[in-house]
Write a protein that holds these residues in place. Structure first.
Motif, PDB file in Angstrom:
ATOM      1  N   ILE A  93       0.853  -1.190   0.000  1.00  0.00           N
ATOM      2  CA  ILE A  93       0.000   0.000   0.000  1.00  0.00           C
ATOM      3  C   ILE A  93       0.888   1.238   0.000  1.00  0.00           C
ATOM      4  O   ILE A  93       1.780   1.383   0.850  1.00  0.00           O
ATOM      5  CB  ILE A  93      -0.913   0.044   1.248  1.00  0.00           C
ATOM      6  CG1 ILE A  93      -1.799  -1.199   1.324  1.00  0.00           C
ATOM      7  CG2 ILE A  93      -1.781   1.301   1.227  1.00  0.00           C
ATOM      8  CD1 ILE A  93      -2.642  -1.266   2.600  1.00  0.00           C
ATOM      9  N   LEU A  94       0.627   2.135  -0.950  1.00  0.00           N
ATOM     10  CA  LEU A  94       1.209   3.474  -0.930  1.00  0.00           C
ATOM     11  C   LEU A  94       0.133   4.402  -0.396  1.00  0.00           C
ATOM     12  O   LEU A  94      -0.890   4.628  -1.051  1.00  0.00           O
ATOM     13  CB  LEU A  94       1.642   3.899  -2.331  1.00  0.00           C
ATOM     14  CG  LEU A  94       2.172   5.334  -2.464  1.00  0.00           C
ATOM     15  CD1 LEU A  94       3.453   5.514  -1.658  1.00  0.00           C
ATOM     16  CD2 LEU A  94       2.399   5.689  -3.924  1.00  0.00           C
ATOM     17  N   ASN A  95       0.339   4.937   0.813  1.00  0.00           N
ATOM     18  CA  ASN A  95      -0.714   5.675   1.505  1.00  0.00           C
ATOM     19  C   ASN A  95      -0.365   7.152   1.616  1.00  0.00           C
ATOM     20  O   ASN A  95       0.532   7.537   2.364  1.00  0.00           O
ATOM     21  CB  ASN A  95      -0.937   5.090   2.909  1.00  0.00           C
ATOM     22  CG  ASN A  95      -2.019   5.836   3.659  1.00  0.00           C
ATOM     23  OD1 ASN A  95      -2.993   6.269   3.054  1.00  0.00           O
ATOM     24  ND2 ASN A  95      -1.835   5.984   4.967  1.00  0.00           N
ATOM     25  N   GLN A  96      -1.094   7.970   0.866  1.00  0.00           N
ATOM     26  CA  GLN A  96      -0.966   9.421   0.989  1.00  0.00           C
ATOM     27  C   GLN A  96      -2.153  10.018   1.739  1.00  0.00           C
ATOM     28  O   GLN A  96      -2.196  11.227   1.960  1.00  0.00           O
ATOM     29  CB  GLN A  96      -0.864  10.057  -0.402  1.00  0.00           C
ATOM     30  CG  GLN A  96       0.390   9.660  -1.159  1.00  0.00           C
ATOM     31  CD  GLN A  96       0.409  10.223  -2.569  1.00  0.00           C
ATOM     32  OE1 GLN A  96      -0.331   9.754  -3.425  1.00  0.00           O
ATOM     33  NE2 GLN A  96       1.228  11.231  -2.787  1.00  0.00           N
ATOM     34  N   GLY A  97      -3.134   9.165   2.074  1.00  0.00           N
ATOM     35  CA  GLY A  97      -4.322   9.635   2.774  1.00  0.00           C
ATOM     36  C   GLY A  97      -4.386   9.084   4.177  1.00  0.00           C
ATOM     37  O   GLY A  97      -3.410   9.146   4.929  1.00  0.00           O
ATOM     38  N   VAL A  98      -5.558   8.503   4.528  1.00  0.00           N
ATOM     39  CA  VAL A  98      -5.769   7.992   5.882  1.00  0.00           C
ATOM     40  C   VAL A  98      -6.237   6.548   5.814  1.00  0.00           C
ATOM     41  O   VAL A  98      -7.141   6.215   5.027  1.00  0.00           O
ATOM     42  CB  VAL A  98      -6.828   8.839   6.630  1.00  0.00           C
ATOM     43  CG1 VAL A  98      -7.143   8.231   7.993  1.00  0.00           C
ATOM     44  CG2 VAL A  98      -6.356  10.280   6.792  1.00  0.00           C
ATOM     45  N   ILE A  99      -5.623   5.677   6.612  1.00  0.00           N
ATOM     46  CA  ILE A  99      -6.125   4.321   6.837  1.00  0.00           C
ATOM     47  C   ILE A  99      -6.656   4.283   8.258  1.00  0.00           C
ATOM     48  O   ILE A  99      -5.921   4.527   9.223  1.00  0.00           O
ATOM     49  CB  ILE A  99      -5.019   3.271   6.644  1.00  0.00           C
ATOM     50  CG1 ILE A  99      -4.457   3.344   5.225  1.00  0.00           C
ATOM     51  CG2 ILE A  99      -5.570   1.869   6.922  1.00  0.00           C
ATOM     52  CD1 ILE A  99      -3.264   2.417   4.987  1.00  0.00           C
ATOM     53  N   THR A 100      -7.956   3.973   8.392  1.00  0.00           N
ATOM     54  CA  THR A 100      -8.589   4.097   9.706  1.00  0.00           C
ATOM     55  C   THR A 100      -8.379   2.858  10.570  1.00  0.00           C
ATOM     56  O   THR A 100      -7.862   2.941  11.691  1.00  0.00           O
ATOM     57  CB  THR A 100     -10.097   4.378   9.544  1.00  0.00           C
ATOM     58  OG1 THR A 100     -10.263   5.552   8.743  1.00  0.00           O
ATOM     59  CG2 THR A 100     -10.759   4.595  10.899  1.00  0.00           C
ATOM     60  N   THR A 101      -8.774   1.686  10.076  1.00  0.00           N
ATOM     61  CA  THR A 101      -8.633   0.464  10.881  1.00  0.00           C
ATOM     62  C   THR A 101      -8.174  -0.692  10.004  1.00  0.00           C
ATOM     63  O   THR A 101      -8.577  -0.800   8.833  1.00  0.00           O
ATOM     64  CB  THR A 101      -9.958   0.067  11.559  1.00  0.00           C
ATOM     65  OG1 THR A 101     -10.949  -0.192  10.567  1.00  0.00           O
ATOM     66  CG2 THR A 101     -10.458   1.172  12.480  1.00  0.00           C
ATOM     67  N   ILE A 102      -7.352  -1.559  10.612  1.00  0.00           N
ATOM     68  CA  ILE A 102      -6.930  -2.800   9.975  1.00  0.00           C
ATOM     69  C   ILE A 102      -7.210  -3.910  10.979  1.00  0.00           C
ATOM     70  O   ILE A 102      -6.658  -3.923  12.089  1.00  0.00           O
ATOM     71  CB  ILE A 102      -5.442  -2.782   9.593  1.00  0.00           C
ATOM     72  CG1 ILE A 102      -5.158  -1.623   8.629  1.00  0.00           C
ATOM     73  CG2 ILE A 102      -5.034  -4.116   8.964  1.00  0.00           C
ATOM     74  CD1 ILE A 102      -3.681  -1.449   8.302  1.00  0.00           C
ATOM     75  N   THR A 103      -8.091  -4.861  10.612  1.00  0.00           N
ATOM     76  CA  THR A 103      -8.538  -5.889  11.550  1.00  0.00           C
ATOM     77  C   THR A 103      -8.448  -7.262  10.898  1.00  0.00           C
ATOM     78  O   THR A 103      -8.952  -7.461   9.780  1.00  0.00           O
ATOM     79  CB  THR A 103      -9.994  -5.634  11.982  1.00  0.00           C
ATOM     80  OG1 THR A 103     -10.110  -4.317  12.515  1.00  0.00           O
ATOM     81  CG2 THR A 103     -10.441  -6.651  13.020  1.00  0.00           C
TER      82      THR A 103
END
Length: 669
Positions: free
Chosen positions: A637-647
């Motif tokens: 994952i290339l993340n330039q934003g927001v990742i809220t939850t990983i479950t």
């Protein structure tokens, strides 16, 4: 009692009350209508003579005038005006008397002025034009001319016959050739059953001939705005409409059901009808063709209709080749088992235009078992344009069993443009069992544009799809600044997109040239609440020939700009991007549930997923993101934003890394 303005009883009131009184007293008995007369043709000769035989021309006049054709026994009996029947035995009836242009049934075509059924004996009954030179277009006459004086009230049924060799022409600016075989522009109801209509022609001569903006000629059949057109168990083949001069207008190749005032008073029903090898063609600067099939009016219902190997083409700068099938309705239509196969629309010349194979508009469209295959739309010339293979516009569209296979769209020339293979737009769309396979759109030239294989746009409601296959389609372009668009575009402007049971595999969006663009194979936009469930998105690719990767992503699999999309129980595998986002590019809000994203590659960043600046991955639940690869960073994952939850999820074994927050992004573990 009814009265007029003066207060005195009206004539109608007095007469009507008198009739009622007489009937009540038993003094007036209703007289039953006279039964229809049957007039039997006894000779194949085209003659008008008191010779003891009944010719087809004499039979038509006997019905028109309700007068016997002669005094000698064996002449045609008089009609009685009650939808009479003319029987035409087996034989070849060649209309060779006199010349064209006469409307009293004395010469040329058969002029019908009274309601009648003309019945043959199948393929053994052939009615042909015998005027003019068969090698010269436009010097003969049609076969049937219905209500030439526009008196009204003329209903005609033609049954069990072959209608061949009609040949009408006209000369001069805005002249009208009419129908090559049957002209019922002024008629009321027209029914054609169990017939073959073949080898007929309508043409015009001279600059500006043929009413180019609104042609009302056709190679086979012209029917006007009044009454219903019904064609059943009939073959129309090798009919043609043509012209060759500056600004001329070729008519419609086979059938024109016209509504010149757009009053939508008539309707059409086609059942077990085949249109094959018909054509509308023109040559000359600014010339225009009509359609092969034009249906206008309130409704158009098609059952077991095949439109096969027809041609709408033009040659000349600024020429326009209209649709192969153009269906314009007010209320809409119901289609079942309809096939468009092997048709062609083409143009050649500067800024020429080749329109759709199929263009439909109407309030409601219900489609079942529709096949659109091996059609071709192409143009050659500076800024030329090819339109969609199929364009459907309505308020509500319902589809079941739609197959769009092996269609090709092509343009060649600077700034040329190709529209979608299939474009469906409606307020709301419901589609099930849709298969779009091995279609190609290709453009060559500076800043040329190649559009989608399938575009579904719900303008004011929901887009609901189930059991959808989009496989091995290609959108490509070659030229600096060219653009190859998506293979599948799903849009609900004011509703949600719901996709259940989808396979999108082995599609290619590719470009070659400086600053060219190759869009993501799939692009989706809908309101929050949109979803993709039980889907496989695999083996797709967006490839750029330009080595410079722009800021935007051009995903190898799916691009979403939806403010609330949930992907559930999906496999996203083996997709490729020449820039960022090998698998998914998210520019909205995305949730991944029970989804596997594996073996995707990006030559930029985000081998599996690219979460753009300002975007949100609201959850990753019960999912796996593994074995993806990026050339720069963010293998998983290339993340330039927001990742809220990983479950309950795995983000592992990606290259060069699993999840990377960049440019203010947050939420990677």
């Amino acid at each position: 009692m009814s009265t007029g303005d003066s207060g005195a009883p009206t004539r109608c009131a007095v007469v009507c009350s008198t009739i009622v009184a007489l009937m009540s007293a038993g003094l007036l008995v209703a007289v039953p209508a006279a039964p229809a007369a049957t007039v039997t043709v006894t000779t194949t000769s085209d003659v008008v003579a008191d010779d003891g035989a009944c010719s087809l021309r004499e039979a038509v006049s006997a019905v028109n005038d309700q007068v016997a054709s002669g005094a000698i026994v064996g002449e045609c009996a008089a009609g009685n005006g009650a939808f009479d029947i003319i029987t035409v035995p087996k034989g070849v009836y060649v209309l060779s008397l006199g010349a064209s242009g006469e409307d009293a049934n004395a010469e040329g075509d058969l002029d019908i002025t009274a309601s009648v059924e003309i019945k043959g004996e199948g393929s053994g009954t052939k009615i042909k034009n015998g005027l003019g030179d068969a090698r010269v277009l436009g010097d003969g006459d049609r076969i049937f001319h219905i209500d030439p004086a526009a008196a009204g009230g003329v209903d005609v049924t033609l049954r069990d016959m072959q209608i061949r060799g009609g040949d009408v022409g006209c000369a001069g600016v805005d002249c009208i050739a009419g129908g090559g075989a049957i002209d019922a522009l002024n008629g009321d109801a027209l029914t054609i059953e169990d017939c073959t209509i073949a080898g007929n022609a309508a043409s015009c001569q001279g600059d500006g001939c043929g009413e180019p903006d609104d042609p009302i000629s056709a190679g086979a059949v012209v029917h006007g705005p009044v009454g219903k057109l019904v064609i059943a168990r009939t073959l129309l083949k090798k009919n043609i409409a043509s012209c060759s001069s500056v600004g001329c207008g070729a008519g419609h190749g086979a059938i024109a059901k016209l509504d010149p005032g757009y009053e939508a008073t008539g309707s059409t029903v086609l059942t077990d009808v085949t249109l094959r090898n018909n054509a509308t063609v023109c040559s000359g600067e600014g010339c225009e063709t009509g359609s092969v099939l034009l249906l206008m009016g309130d409704t158009a219902d098609l059952l077991r209709v095949r439109v096969q190997e027809n041609d709408a083409s033009c040659w000349g700068d600024f020429c326009d080749a209209e649709e192969v099938a153009d269906i314009e309705t007010a209320s809409g239509g119901t289609w079942d088992i309809v096939t468009l196969h092997g048709n062609q629309g083409s143009c050649r010349g500067e800024e020429c235009d080749a329109d759709e194979i199929l263009d439909f508009s109407g309030e409601t469209l219900i489609l079942t078992s529709i096949a659109i295959s091996r059609n071709r739309v192409r143009c050659l010339g500076f800024a030329c344009e090819t339109n969609e293979v199929a364009l459907l516009r309505s308020a509500t569209t319902t589809l079941d069993l739609l197959e769009v296979v092996h269609n090709h769209s092509k343009c060649q020339g600077q700034y040329c443009d190709i529209d979608e293979t299939m474009d469906i737009s409606a307020d709301a769309i419901t589609a099930t069992n849709v298969s779009v396979r091995e279609n190609r759109t290709r453009c060559t030239g500076l800043e040329c544009d190649s559009d989608e294989s399938l575009s579904l746009v719900a303008l004011d409601g929901d887009l609901v799809l189930s059991n959808v296959t989009v496989r091995r389609n290609t959108s490509s372009c070659k030229g600096d600044g060219c653009d190859a668009d998506e293979l599948l575009l799903l849009v609900a402007d004011n509703g949600v997109v719901t996709v259940t049971g989808a396979e999108v595999s082995d599609n290619r969006s590719r470009c070659a040239g400086e600053l060219c663009e190759a869009e993501a194979p799939i692009r989706l936009f809908g309101l929050a609440g949109s979803s993709i469930t039980t889907a496989r998105i695999s083996g797709n690719a967006a490839r750029r020939g330009d080595k410079v990767c722009p800021a935007v992503a051009f995903a190898g699999g799916l691009e979403t700009v939806t403010p609330g999309l949930t992907i559930t129980d999906a496999l996203i595998k083996g997709n490729r991007s020449s820039c960022n986002a090998g698998g998914i590019d998210n520019a909205g809000t995305l949730a991944l549930v029970d989804t596997v994203i594996i073996d995707n590659k990006a030559k930029g960043g985000g081998g599996g997923v690219h979460n753009e600046a300002g975007a949100t991955i609201s959850e990753i639940t019960g999912s796996q993101i593994s074995d993806n690869r990026a050339r720069s960073t963010g293998g998983g994952i290339l993340n330039q934003g927001v990742i809220t939850t990983i479950t309950a999820s795995q983000i592992i074994d990606n290259v060069p890394d699993d999840c990377v927050d960049v440019a203010g992004g947050s939420g990677c573990p």
